[in-house]
Design a protein around this motif. Structure first.
Motif, short mmCIF file in Angstrom:
data_model
loop_
_atom_site.label_atom_id
_atom_site.label_comp_id
_atom_site.label_asym_id
_atom_site.label_seq_id
_atom_site.Cartn_x
_atom_site.Cartn_y
_atom_site.Cartn_z
N THR A 144 0.83 -1.20 0.00
CA THR A 144 0.00 0.00 0.00
C THR A 144 0.86 1.25 0.00
O THR A 144 0.62 2.20 -0.76
CB THR A 144 -0.93 0.00 1.23
N ALA A 145 1.89 1.25 0.84
CA ALA A 145 2.80 2.40 0.90
C ALA A 145 3.54 2.57 -0.43
O ALA A 145 3.75 3.70 -0.89
CB ALA A 145 3.79 2.23 2.05
N ARG A 148 1.24 4.23 -3.01
CA ARG A 148 1.09 5.66 -2.75
C ARG A 148 2.37 6.41 -3.10
O ARG A 148 2.32 7.50 -3.68
CB ARG A 148 0.74 5.89 -1.28
N GLU A 373 6.75 6.93 3.10
CA GLU A 373 5.30 6.86 3.18
C GLU A 373 4.87 5.92 4.29
O GLU A 373 3.89 6.18 5.01
CB GLU A 373 4.73 6.38 1.83
N ARG A 376 5.28 7.97 7.48
CA ARG A 376 4.33 9.09 7.56
C ARG A 376 2.90 8.62 7.81
O ARG A 376 2.14 9.28 8.52
CB ARG A 376 4.37 9.90 6.27
N SER A 377 2.54 7.48 7.24
CA SER A 377 1.16 7.00 7.36
C SER A 377 0.86 6.38 8.72
O SER A 377 -0.29 6.08 9.03
CB SER A 377 0.89 5.96 6.27
N ALA A 379 2.03 3.44 9.55
CA ALA A 379 2.14 1.99 9.41
C ALA A 379 3.39 1.45 10.10
O ALA A 379 3.37 0.33 10.63
CB ALA A 379 2.14 1.61 7.92
#
Length: 483
Positions: A144-145, A148, A373, A376-377, A379
């Motif tokens: 997912t990362a 993105r 990412e 930052r998210s 995760a």
């Protein structure tokens, strides 16, 4: 009349790659001079398959694409393919195109020996320290990362690296995370991304050697790979005694000219004994660096995994101008990412960046953007918290299983424990482990060859290493090996 061979082949190519896709491998062939185009092409393809340059199963370009590449008639290529199919060197099937036949195995010259590179010995069970549970890598969240990151990536990210420090997106994400989670003063401008801890240490060793440093102090117990990296740069390593309070930093040598120019420490969780450096000894290390002009290299290899009490912050926070902080994703995520970072004091930054620019080893820009990412998210934090719970359960199960048989130490943090054995039983325990096909390492393996250490019979057990599916059986094998 149109050749039916060419029709079936091109239909297959278009079905897989779309009209005009020219699906197939690019080929370089040396066409035999004086043999004619078709005969020369047949000879070249046959020899490429015979020698193994075209591996079995390799898909060849369509006759249309190959003819255009070679600048010859399409029927010439189609006829050459047909002849080699008849000889058994190629196969052709509707829907899969033309391929090198599986039976077209490369030939070795008579009398030549096959060069073999033996695979590393694999045991049924492993408790070798230094590796996380690789089966727990967060594949879905990482994917997912990555999606993105790729969607947001600027075009220049796919070009040659401009800044030797690495992608600014990851340096900014790490600066926030390290300050919040590890107490590191981490300005993004002072972060240098590298391909793991060994790469970082190699760069620092080169910088120290260029500064005419000759000796680096290391802990009496530690990884020989680190000592080797320093030695390869021409630096001598001098062991520092280690006890239950960590490295004896009060014993660090005097001025740099007469002593050592740097010290390599694992303050949060000494490897492999597991001791945390006490506040007094942290202060002693910083005092030494300030008074002598020396550099502290901090290896924060598993600082996120602390189970009992408040997390022990990084030593770097005490003096960001004298400490080089080194961290990696090897324990928190996976060593295969080849992702590490340095937080470098201002006085060393230009030299480290210049050294890295000369080697240009680093993780790919895509992986850097993905990790940025991922952090930052949120995760990354979620993954670390989940793994912290998992490893703590394993630690507790290990301690409960060996209770009453051996003493356990170094378990407040990290992914390994030290099992102290009764005197005179270590050799028997290692033999028993071998019978169980269990990989395990004695504490003495990590001792510096010049260190004056009291004889301690113990095993260093990496309880983070086994995959979840093998944890129970690995623990059973360990219990069978213990005295």
């Amino acid at each position: 009349m149109t050749d039916p061979w060419a029709i079936s082949e091109d239909v297959a190519a278009e079905a897989v790659g779309g009209p005009g896709s020219g699906f197939g491998a690019d080929l370089h062939l040396d066409l035999s001079a004086g043999r004619g185009l078709r005969a020369g092409l047949v000879d070249a393809l046959r020899e490429a398959a015979r020698s193994g340059r075209l591996a079995p199963g390799t898909r060849l370009p369509s006759s249309r694409t190959f003819a255009a590449d070679l600048g010859i008639a399409r029927n010439t290529v189609a006829e050459a393919y047909a002849e080699l199919v008849a000889e058994g060197w190629l196969t052709a099937r509707q829907g899969s195109g033309t391929r090198v036949a599986e039976r077209a195995r490369p030939l070795r010259p008579a009398g030549s020996a096959r060069v073999r590179h033996p695979a590393p010995r694999r045991h049924s069970y492993s408790l070798v320290p230094g590796t996380p549970d690789l089966g727990a890598f967060p594949r879905a969240a990482w994917l997912t990362a990555a999606r993105r990151a790729l969607a947001q990536a600027p075009n220049e990210a796919f070009g040659y690296a401009v800044d030797a420090r690495g992608r600014v997106e990851l340096r900014e994400a790490l600066a926030g995370y390290l300050a919040r989670a590890r107490g590191v003063y981490a300005d993004p401008e002072r972060i240098v991304l590298c391909a793991g801890f060994a790469h970082a240490l190699m760069l620092l060793a080169g910088v120290l050697r260029a500064r005419r440093v000759k000796d680096v102090v290391v802990e009496g117990y530690g990884l020989h790979h680190h000592r080797d990296a320093l030695a390869q740069a021409g630096l001598r390593t001098r062991p520092l005694a280690v006890d239950d309070a960590g490295a004896r930093t009060e014993d660090l040598p005097g001025p740099v000219g007469a002593g050592a120019g740097a010290v390599l420490l694992t303050p949060a969780h000494q490897f492999p004994t597991g001791a945390a450096l006490t506040p007094a000894r942290r202060a002693a290390a910083v005092d030494w660096a300030r008074s002598t002009g020396g550099i502290i290299v901090e290896d924060d290899y598993d600082g996120e995994f602390r189970y009992d009490g408040q997390s022990v912050g990084a030593l770097q926070g005490l003096d960001p101008d004298r400490v080089v902080y080194l961290g990696t994703a090897s324990k928190s995520l996976a060593p295969g990412l080849r992702m590490g970072w340095m937080v470098v004091p201002p006085g060393l930054l230009d030299e480290v960046v210049a050294a890295k620019g000369r080697t240009d080893w680093t993780s790919s820009a895509v992986d850097q953007l993905t990790l940025a990412e991922f952090i930052r998210s949120g995760a990354y934090d979620r993954h670390v918290r989940g793994m912290r719970l998992r490893y703590r359960r394993r630690r507790d199960e290990l301690v409960a299983a060996v209770s009453g048989r051996v003493a356990v130490s170094g378990i407040a943090a990290g992914l390994h424990a030290v099992l102290d054995l009764p005197a005179g039983t270590e050799a028997a325990a290692l033999r028993s482990a071998a019978w169980q096909d269990l990989a395990v390492v004695p504490l003495s393996f990590f001792a510096h060859p010049d260190a004056r250490l009291a004889r301690r019979e113990a095993l260093v057990v990496g309880y983070g290493t086994p995959p979840s599916s093998a944890w129970s059986a690995t623990l059973t094998a360990l219990l069978a090996a213990l005295p």
